[in-house]
Write a protein that holds these residues in place. Structure first.
Motif, PDB file in Angstrom:
ATOM      1  N   LEU B 270       0.831  -1.200   0.000  1.00 49.17           N
ATOM      2  CA  LEU B 270       0.000   0.000   0.000  1.00 49.17           C
ATOM      3  C   LEU B 270       0.866   1.252   0.000  1.00 49.17           C
ATOM      4  O   LEU B 270       0.559   2.241  -0.661  1.00 49.17           O
ATOM      5  CB  LEU B 270      -0.892   0.028   1.237  1.00 49.17           C
ATOM      6  CG  LEU B 270      -2.255  -0.622   1.063  1.00 49.17           C
ATOM      7  CD1 LEU B 270      -3.000  -0.568   2.372  1.00 49.17           C
ATOM      8  CD2 LEU B 270      -3.026   0.110  -0.011  1.00 49.17           C
ATOM      9  N   LEU B 274       0.887   4.420  -2.651  1.00 46.33           N
ATOM     10  CA  LEU B 274       0.616   5.831  -2.342  1.00 46.33           C
ATOM     11  C   LEU B 274       1.319   6.759  -3.318  1.00 46.33           C
ATOM     12  O   LEU B 274       0.784   7.768  -3.762  1.00 46.33           O
ATOM     13  CB  LEU B 274       1.065   6.131  -0.906  1.00 46.33           C
ATOM     14  CG  LEU B 274       1.120   7.612  -0.496  1.00 46.33           C
ATOM     15  CD1 LEU B 274      -0.261   8.224  -0.573  1.00 46.33           C
ATOM     16  CD2 LEU B 274       1.673   7.735   0.894  1.00 46.33           C
ATOM     17  N   MET B 277      -0.587   7.746  -6.438  1.00 43.88           N
ATOM     18  CA  MET B 277      -1.960   8.212  -6.331  1.00 43.88           C
ATOM     19  C   MET B 277      -2.266   9.396  -7.213  1.00 43.88           C
ATOM     20  O   MET B 277      -3.347   9.535  -7.738  1.00 43.88           O
ATOM     21  CB  MET B 277      -2.237   8.619  -4.883  1.00 43.88           C
ATOM     22  CG  MET B 277      -2.418   7.453  -4.020  1.00 43.88           C
ATOM     23  SD  MET B 277      -4.114   7.179  -3.724  1.00 43.88           S
ATOM     24  CE  MET B 277      -4.380   8.496  -2.627  1.00 43.88           C
ATOM     25  N   ILE B 286      -3.390  -0.025  -5.448  1.00 44.31           N
ATOM     26  CA  ILE B 286      -3.929   0.506  -4.194  1.00 44.31           C
ATOM     27  C   ILE B 286      -5.010  -0.378  -3.592  1.00 44.31           C
ATOM     28  O   ILE B 286      -4.921  -0.781  -2.444  1.00 44.31           O
ATOM     29  CB  ILE B 286      -4.513   1.918  -4.424  1.00 44.31           C
ATOM     30  CG1 ILE B 286      -3.422   2.818  -4.964  1.00 44.31           C
ATOM     31  CG2 ILE B 286      -5.081   2.466  -3.139  1.00 44.31           C
ATOM     32  CD1 ILE B 286      -3.918   4.165  -5.390  1.00 44.31           C
ATOM     33  N   TYR B 287      -6.023  -0.674  -4.384  1.00 42.28           N
ATOM     34  CA  TYR B 287      -7.171  -1.366  -3.793  1.00 42.28           C
ATOM     35  C   TYR B 287      -6.911  -2.810  -3.358  1.00 42.28           C
ATOM     36  O   TYR B 287      -7.279  -3.182  -2.257  1.00 42.28           O
ATOM     37  CB  TYR B 287      -8.381  -1.305  -4.714  1.00 42.28           C
ATOM     38  CG  TYR B 287      -8.955   0.073  -4.824  1.00 42.28           C
ATOM     39  CD1 TYR B 287      -8.674   0.872  -5.914  1.00 42.28           C
ATOM     40  CD2 TYR B 287      -9.757   0.589  -3.809  1.00 42.28           C
ATOM     41  CE1 TYR B 287      -9.188   2.152  -6.006  1.00 42.28           C
ATOM     42  CE2 TYR B 287     -10.269   1.857  -3.902  1.00 42.28           C
ATOM     43  CZ  TYR B 287      -9.974   2.633  -4.999  1.00 42.28           C
ATOM     44  OH  TYR B 287     -10.477   3.893  -5.083  1.00 42.28           O
TER      45      TYR B 287
ATOM     46  N   PHE C 146      -5.076   3.565   5.178  1.00 44.17           N
ATOM     47  CA  PHE C 146      -5.728   3.146   3.945  1.00 44.17           C
ATOM     48  C   PHE C 146      -7.023   3.910   3.754  1.00 44.17           C
ATOM     49  O   PHE C 146      -7.329   4.379   2.651  1.00 44.17           O
ATOM     50  CB  PHE C 146      -6.013   1.638   3.980  1.00 44.17           C
ATOM     51  CG  PHE C 146      -6.620   1.105   2.719  1.00 44.17           C
ATOM     52  CD1 PHE C 146      -7.859   0.496   2.728  1.00 44.17           C
ATOM     53  CD2 PHE C 146      -5.945   1.226   1.518  1.00 44.17           C
ATOM     54  CE1 PHE C 146      -8.416   0.007   1.558  1.00 44.17           C
ATOM     55  CE2 PHE C 146      -6.497   0.747   0.353  1.00 44.17           C
ATOM     56  CZ  PHE C 146      -7.736   0.130   0.362  1.00 44.17           C
ATOM     57  N   LEU C 149      -6.135   7.213   2.586  1.00 43.04           N
ATOM     58  CA  LEU C 149      -5.783   7.169   1.168  1.00 43.04           C
ATOM     59  C   LEU C 149      -7.032   7.153   0.288  1.00 43.04           C
ATOM     60  O   LEU C 149      -7.125   7.862  -0.700  1.00 43.04           O
ATOM     61  CB  LEU C 149      -4.957   5.918   0.862  1.00 43.04           C
ATOM     62  CG  LEU C 149      -3.500   5.914   1.280  1.00 43.04           C
ATOM     63  CD1 LEU C 149      -2.858   4.605   0.870  1.00 43.04           C
ATOM     64  CD2 LEU C 149      -2.772   7.071   0.662  1.00 43.04           C
ATOM     65  N   LEU C 150      -7.988   6.327   0.686  1.00 45.97           N
ATOM     66  CA  LEU C 150      -9.209   6.220  -0.105  1.00 45.97           C
ATOM     67  C   LEU C 150      -9.948   7.548  -0.162  1.00 45.97           C
ATOM     68  O   LEU C 150     -10.432   7.970  -1.207  1.00 45.97           O
ATOM     69  CB  LEU C 150     -10.133   5.152   0.494  1.00 45.97           C
ATOM     70  CG  LEU C 150      -9.682   3.711   0.298  1.00 45.97           C
ATOM     71  CD1 LEU C 150     -10.706   2.778   0.928  1.00 45.97           C
ATOM     72  CD2 LEU C 150      -9.506   3.386  -1.163  1.00 45.97           C
ATOM     73  N   VAL C 152      -8.707  10.441   0.144  1.00 46.88           N
ATOM     74  CA  VAL C 152      -7.988  11.344  -0.749  1.00 46.88           C
ATOM     75  C   VAL C 152      -8.291  10.980  -2.199  1.00 46.88           C
ATOM     76  O   VAL C 152      -8.592  11.846  -3.032  1.00 46.88           O
ATOM     77  CB  VAL C 152      -6.463  11.255  -0.491  1.00 46.88           C
ATOM     78  CG1 VAL C 152      -5.711  12.014  -1.543  1.00 46.88           C
ATOM     79  CG2 VAL C 152      -6.144  11.806   0.877  1.00 46.88           C
ATOM     80  N   GLU C 153      -8.230   9.719  -2.485  1.00 48.65           N
ATOM     81  CA  GLU C 153      -8.467   9.252  -3.846  1.00 48.65           C
ATOM     82  C   GLU C 153      -9.845   9.667  -4.324  1.00 48.65           C
ATOM     83  O   GLU C 153     -10.012  10.195  -5.408  1.00 48.65           O
ATOM     84  CB  GLU C 153      -8.327   7.726  -3.884  1.00 48.65           C
ATOM     85  CG  GLU C 153      -8.643   7.101  -5.229  1.00 48.65           C
ATOM     86  CD  GLU C 153      -7.501   7.245  -6.237  1.00 48.65           C
ATOM     87  OE1 GLU C 153      -6.382   7.559  -5.798  1.00 48.65           O
ATOM     88  OE2 GLU C 153      -7.743   7.066  -7.420  1.00 48.65           O
TER      89      GLU C 153
END
Lengths: 692, 318, 315
Positions: B270, B274, B277, B286-287, C146, C149-150, C152-153
């Protein structure tokens, strides 16, 4: 005049994961204005569910599925929650069994009571608080203004129950429902609370529904009684008639199972065989048929309805007591077997246990890391007594008197602060190590709570083998044999060895505990409240068992209990304890019939007996006041703060035990109720010298 | 009309409602002929009834298979980087694309999963074993020893573990083995405190005291009575410990102070994701690792909750 | 009560002692010693020896410890050569910003967690209960970073609703003046805490609903709402307050991760950078401060429990 409350054919169910329990199955009752209706029965009979159904306070999963409940003519059973709230706390008040858990621990007493007022009356907060104070005063709480802002845990059990009663009465309801209101309280406090309820009933013109398992309480307080069994009413009539002339076999059997009735003759108690039926699948026919002495096929197929020759006395049975067409043997209520305990104690017997000047103090600590001692609880203060081989010594008293502590000291679960315990002449404190562990064999213990005294993860067989394994006795085969023997002795089937404790009923678990105590062939068994948690019919079984085995195996018992009737029934000699002191000791009948100590008298008077006439006569008797603190016990005689005969000397000088008869009946009192021997002897001598 | 949930039977016993007919009893007693159900079996029954728990077990089994058996089926090169293939899109030979140094992403997930699971389970085991021992000793000994040992635990719990673990990771540049001990080194404190509490409670149970009455020694009481009855709590703790350890390891990996290449775990994957991104849609970086962490941890939580229910119901039956 | 406080403070000091010893010990774990770690592998042996002497690392442990504690008591937490600032100065600059993040995040988590947990208990075993439970489980099982991060995404990179980085600036005022940039960090921070509180409230309220005193309240004629808010709420809240005090380590961990993901200029990010640069003085100083905060938090938790639960107060 129409009855205040009328319950018609009430059906209540409880939905569980494994099925539906038909807790109340067609119950009809009436309560008249101003009377006390007693609902009595053993656990599981549905009496509490009936009481809770009235105001729909059933637990989750519980529902009224049929019947009607009317209060002063208005139907309340189908009411919505909103409408029912007008009734709760307002027209009907309710008091529950355990006042500690029934009160919100984080709210002051005053606030909880004033909440009841504010919910139903348009008054200000101050006015509500005033009413709270008023009603607390009414229930006899001392120093109301001070204590109104205290929290429930700061009150004693009896005081808390008074608070609950105050809360239930704050809005002057027409009906008070009391569900086992005194079961969690000491006997002397119990009497105070029951009297209070009676008194308030008269003053406020209230009706009372008194739900209890205790027939003695019913005898003393109820005007009319309904006896319930397995979700139905077995018999209903006024109290006097019920005790004088019971018609339903269940009622009759209950009376025969009570130790109170058999106490004088010490005959065998009638124990009702079997257990109440499973209410998820109620049996067809009469519910009591499986356990009834007189059951016929008709009883098993057809269900008897509640009817009677007079409206005043109804029962649900085809062959009631006194009926001509009764099948089966005549009631063998008792066997004319005279047990050793019925005879006067044999003073020539060998002394098995001698307790001398026993003292036990428990430290009271505060603090998390460095535990500081802030005081001592004087649990046992200078107690001495003897137990002879073959007799049953009953140690009786209320909570905090030290009886359980003495039991634990004798058996080695605690060590005394001072004093000696001599067993078969040897001082147990002087023995240690392996010899000590071996000597331990001879004194064994029966715990009160059978559930928590048996390891839930061990099978019965393993539990029974453990004493033998620890003491290294016998080969595997011999151990097996002994286990089988023991199971036979206590009346458990051989298949029990593979069962876990939770698979047994309460009575069976007690037997298992008893069997474990017997495994090492002890001479002395200390039994700590062994039957207190059992229903009357099961209690009778265990008591019979204890007596039978005593005779068969030559056991000696130290029987500890708060229940005077049971103690009297079972014991040769009785010791009465109060706040750590032994206040009276002597042969059972002598102590019971001619008590010398005021506390013993008070205890006997407070204990409810199943005799309505005797109960009514006891109106002013009993013990007033509350138990003093054991950390700072009263000086001199510890009972003086509650004693009607107390004088100055009682506070200054502690009374010693003085003999009152040639049968070693002793009591510690400056103003005893009987004449001490030396006084008698002196008086006789004076009389003789005067004659001469 | 609500149906009662688990654990409610105990409430009913207050009202004297017989919730389960005990075996019929005569003057002596004839127990009904049902097979004796041990505590273990009854616990298992409650556990098995809980559908979520079964789902949880299924997921965990799948993850283990995926991580350990997967590489045998879906063979990829996890040793040599291939920068030409860096961040290639999913498809063709690489079902989930490639990561930033050219490793096959799906294969990397399996390898990373092995580390995550191994470290997670091992750390949990070490922490629980040590913590249990410590807590049990402290609870038994009582008195001053207990106070002293618990003071140490309190001190340990006062230090924000994440800070110390980061510092230690920086010092030691850990391999997976070191990570196991690093994580366990802090997790055991909580376990010790719990077990000590449990021990204290069990000590006062009458069946433990009964051992003294029959002449048994303390050690017997501990071994034969306290430990078997405390196992329930310990097992539940251990289960949650695995989930927590996986999360901690992932967090450390994300910060770059976890396992170092060529070893990897889902958290490190992960972290690498980053950096991609901002510019473009590199969802496969990422997922997948994130979802695998989440799904595994939820599954373990289901199992832990169900275990807790199973043990509690057993204890509450009267 | 006073006695209780004094005893707790004494305990605190004992714990502090253990912790400071341990932290100093940590420093010595750096391979080659802290000075070597600071100066890097290219420093010469003489340079290392020089600085060792200068900073007192050649003294016996207890002397070092004594000196260090003396320094600490005088508020001297050391000096960061890499950032050219005293550690205390660094703290003064960054701590307020972290407090803003942690404070807001905790507040949000409580505002949602407590009522929703209670709601779940009242509506137990219904669909909404299961849905909310599912969300809680996600909260537990999703690594904080995480989730960040999501967010932000989804909300920053793809949809540009919020900025992808946290507010930049050296003072609290500057941070607060960019509220839109605070939204994502705060939400990311709050998610795990929300799961904790709501799960706890749910089980606590469910436990309380079957207690005897609730039945008594109903018997008085209290409505379900009154029972819930007038009686149960208070009793369940007591434990949340205590939990809050004890959850400092979680709060700290959350701060570090969120600040790293969002580049938020607070203590967490500073700590992370200090770790990467092996800036041991900063690392130590921050750790001691965080430990102190945790200890004080525990103390407050205990005290609040004693205050809120009359059974403890009046025995």
């Amino acid at each position: 005049m129409a009855p205040l409350l009328e319950i018609s054919d009430l059906h209540t169910e409880i939905r569980l994961r494994q099925g539906v329990v038909h807790a109340v199955d067609g119950v009809s009752l009436q309560v008249e204005h101003g009377e006390t209706l007693g609902i009595v029965g053993e656990s599981g009979c549905g009496k509490t569910m009936t009481a809770l159904s009235i105001m729909n306070l059933l637990p989750t999963g519980g529902h009224i599925t049929g019947g009607s409940i009317t209060l002063a003519g208005t139907e309340i059973s189908g009411l919505s929650d909103d409408a029912l709230r007008n009734v709760r706390g307002n027209e009907i008040g309710m008091v529950f069994q355990d006042p500690l858990t029934s009160l919100n621990p984080t709210m002051t007493v005053g606030k909880q009571i004033s909440e009841a007022v504010l919910l139903h009356r348009e008054v200000s907060k101050e006015q509500a608080m005033d009413r709270a104070a008023e009603v607390l005063d009414l229930v006899g709480l001392p120093r109301v203004r001070e204590r109104i802002n205290e929290y429930p845990h700061q009150f004693s059990g009896g005081m808390r129950q008074r608070v609950m009663i105050a809360m239930a009465l704050a809005c002057e309801p027409k009906l008070l429902i009391a569900d086992e209101p005194t079961t969690a309280l000491d006997v002397t406090i119990q009497k105070q609370i029951l009297e209070l309820i009676d008194d308030l009933r008269r003053r406020l013109g209230m009706a009372v529904i008194l739900v209890t398992h205790d027939l003695g309480v019913i005898a003393g307080r109820a005007d009319r009684v309904a006896v319930m069994y397995a979700g139905k009413i077995a018999e209903t009539t006024d109290t006097g008639t019920l005790f004088a002339n019971p018609r339903h076999p269940y009622t009759e059997a209950l009376f025969h199972a009570l130790p109170d009735k058999a106490a004088a003759t010490r005959q065998r108690l009638y124990s009702i065989p079997g257990l109440p039926p499973d209410l998820t699948h109620p049996p067809t026919g009469c519910r009591f048929a499986a356990r009834c002495r007189y059951a016929t096929d008709r009883c098993r197929e057809e269900e008897p309805t509640l009817r009677g020759e007079t409206v005043q006395h109804e029962f649900a049975c085809f062959y009631p007591v006194g009926a001509a067409e009764r099948a089966g043997a005549a009631v063998a209520a008792s066997e004319p077997v005279t047990y050793a305990s019925a005879l006067p104690p044999d003073t020539s017997g060998e002394t098995l246990l001698r307790v001398q000047k026993l003292v036990k103090d428990f430290p009271v600590t505060k603090g998390v890391v460095l535990q500081r001692r802030v005081g001592w609880v004087s649990a046992v203060a200078d107690v001495s007594f003897e137990i002879r081989r073959g007799e049953t010594f009953g140690l009786v008293g209320e909570s905090g008197c030290g009886k359980t502590t003495i039991g634990r000291l004798v058996v080695g679960l605690d060590t005394p602060t001072a004093g000696a315990i001599n067993f078969e002449g040897k001082d147990l404190a002087k023995v240690s190590g392996r010899q000590y562990r071996r000597d331990r064999r001879k004194i064994q213990f029966m715990f009160q709570d059978s559930y928590s005294s048996l390891d839930p993860r061990m099978r019965a067989g393993t539990i029974l083998r453990e004493p033998l394994a620890v003491q290294g006795m016998g080969s595997k085969a011999e151990q097996q044999k002994r286990i089988s023997e023991m199971l036979d002795h206590v009346g458990l089937p051989q298949t029990a060895v593979d069962r876990y404790p939770h698979e047994f009923s309460g009575g069976q678990r007690q037997r298992l505990g008893f069997a474990r105590a017997l495994m090492l062939s002890p001479d002395l068994i200390v039994a700590d409240e062994p039957v207190s948690a059992l229903d009357v019919s099961i209690q009778a079984q265990v008591l019979n068992l204890m007596r039978d085995l005593q005779r068969e195996l030559g056991l000696t018992y130290l029987f500890i209990s708060h229940d005077l009737a049971v103690v009297r029934y079972l014991s040769t000699r009785i010791g009465v304890m109060y706040l750590g002191k032994l206040v009276e000791v002597g042969p059972a009948d002598e102590v019971y019939l001619t008590p010398a100590h005021p506390y013993t008298r008070g205890l006997i008077d407070s204990a409810p007996t199943p005799d309505p006439h005797a109960e009514r006569a006891k109106v002013d008797a009993g013990v007033r006041g509350e138990l003093p603190s054991a950390i700072h016990p009263p000086s001199g005689c510890r009972f003086r703060t509650r004693c009607p005969l107390a004088q100055e000397i009682c506070a200054e000088v502690e009374p010693p035990l003085r003999p009152f008869s040639v049968n070693s009946h002793q009591a510690a009192c400056h103003f005893p109720l009987q004449t001490p021997i030396e006084v008698e002897i002196a008086a006789t001598a004076t009389a003789q010298s005067q004659e001469a | 009309m609500t149906i009662m949930g688990p654990g409610a039977e105990s409430q009913l016993s207050q009202f004297g409602v017989l919730t389960e007919a005990p075996p019929a009893e005569g003057e002596g007693g004839v127990l009904t002929a049902t097979k004796p159900r041990s505590a273990l079996r009854r616990g298992w029954e409650v556990f098995a009834e809980n559908r979520l728990a079964l789902v949880g077990v299924g997921v965990v089994v799948f993850m283990v298979l995926f991580c350990f058996v997967g590489p045998l089926i879906y063979r990829t090169n996890q040793i040599n980087t291939n920068l030409q293939l860096a961040t290639c899109r999913p498809g063709g030979a690489h079902l989930l694309g490639c990561d930033e140094v050219g490793y096959d992403q799906l294969g990397r997930l399996m390898v990373g999963g092995q580390t995550s699971l191994e470290v997670g389970i091992a750390a949990a085991l070490v922490a629980v074993l040590f913590g249990t021992l410590y807590g049990a000793v402290s609870g038994f000994a009582g008195g001053f020893i207990d106070s002293f040992l618990m003071r140490i635990v309190d001190a340990g719990l006062s230090i924000p573990y994440i800070m110390v673990v980061i510092i230690l990771s920086v010092i030691f540049h850990p391999s997976p083995i070191i990570m196991i001990f690093l994580i366990a080194a802090f997790y055991w404190l909580g376990v010790a405190r719990l077990v000590r509490g449990e021990t204290l409670t069990l000590r006062t149970r009458e069946y433990v005291q009964a051992v003294k009455v029959i002449g048994g020694r303390d050690i017997r009481a501990v071994v034969r009575h306290v430990v078997p009855n405390a196992i329930g709590t310990i097992v539940v703790q251990a289960t949650f410990a695995v989930a927590d350890s996986i999360l901690i390891l992932a967090g450390l990996g994300f910060l770059g102070v976890g396992v170092q290449p060529p070893a990897t775990d889902w958290g490190s994957m992960l972290s690498n994701g980053l950096t991609y991104m901002q510019g473009g849609n590199y969802w496969w970086l990422i997922y997948p690792p994130g979802i695998l962490i989440i799904v595994t941890c939820i599954a373990i939580n289901f199992i832990g909750d169900a275990l807790r229910d199973a043990f509690e119901t057993r204890l509450q039956r009267r | 009560m006073i006695g209780y406080l004094i005893r707790r403070i004494l305990q605190m000091l004992i714990v502090l002692f253990f912790v400071t010893v341990f932290t100093l010990f940590l420093v010595h774990l750096f391979p080659g010693g802290p000075i070597r770690a600071l100066l890097g592998p290219r420093a010469t042996v003489e340079q290392v020896a020089y600085f060792n002497k200068l900073y007192g690392f050649d003294q016996p442990f207890y002397v070092q410890y004594g000196k260090w504690v003396w320094q600490l008591l005088h508020g001297n937490l050391g000096y960061s050569p890499k950032l050219n600032q005293t550690v205390t100065g660094l703290i003064a600059q960054d701590l307020p910003k972290t407090i803003v993040l942690v404070g807001l995040g905790t507040l949000v988590s409580l505002v949602f967690g407590i009522p929703l947990g209670m709601y779940q208990a009242v509506k137990r075993y219904t669909v909404s209960d299961y849905v909310l439970t599912g969300i809680s489980f996600l909260g537990y099982a999703t690594p904080t970073f995480f989730f960040a991060l999501l967010l932000v995404e989804w909300f920053a990179v793809d949809s540009h609703i919020f900025p992808p980085f946290a507010p930049q600036g050296s003072s609290v005022g500057q941070v607060l003046s960019q509220p839109r940039a605070l939204v994502l960090p705060v939400i990311a921070y709050a998610f795990l805490l929300y799961a904790l509180w709501s799960r706890y409230m749910r089980s606590s309220v469910m436990d309380n609903l079957v207690q005897d005193y609730v039945r008594t309240a109903r018997a008085k004629g209290a409505s379900e709402r009154r029972v819930l808010w007038g009686h149960i709420f208070r009793n369940s809240l007591t434990a949340i307050v205590t939990l809050l005090g004890l959850s400092l380590p979680t709060l700290v961990a959350g701060a570090i991760f969120i600040e790293v993901v969002f580049n938020y200029p607070g203590m967490g990010l500073a700590f992370y950078n200090a770790a990467l640069n092996v800036d041991y003085q900063t690392l130590l100083g921050f750790t001691v401060l965080a430990t102190l905060a945790t200890i004080v938090g525990n103390l407050l938790a205990d005290v609040s429990y004693a205050v809120l639960d009359p059974r403890v107060r009046y025995t």
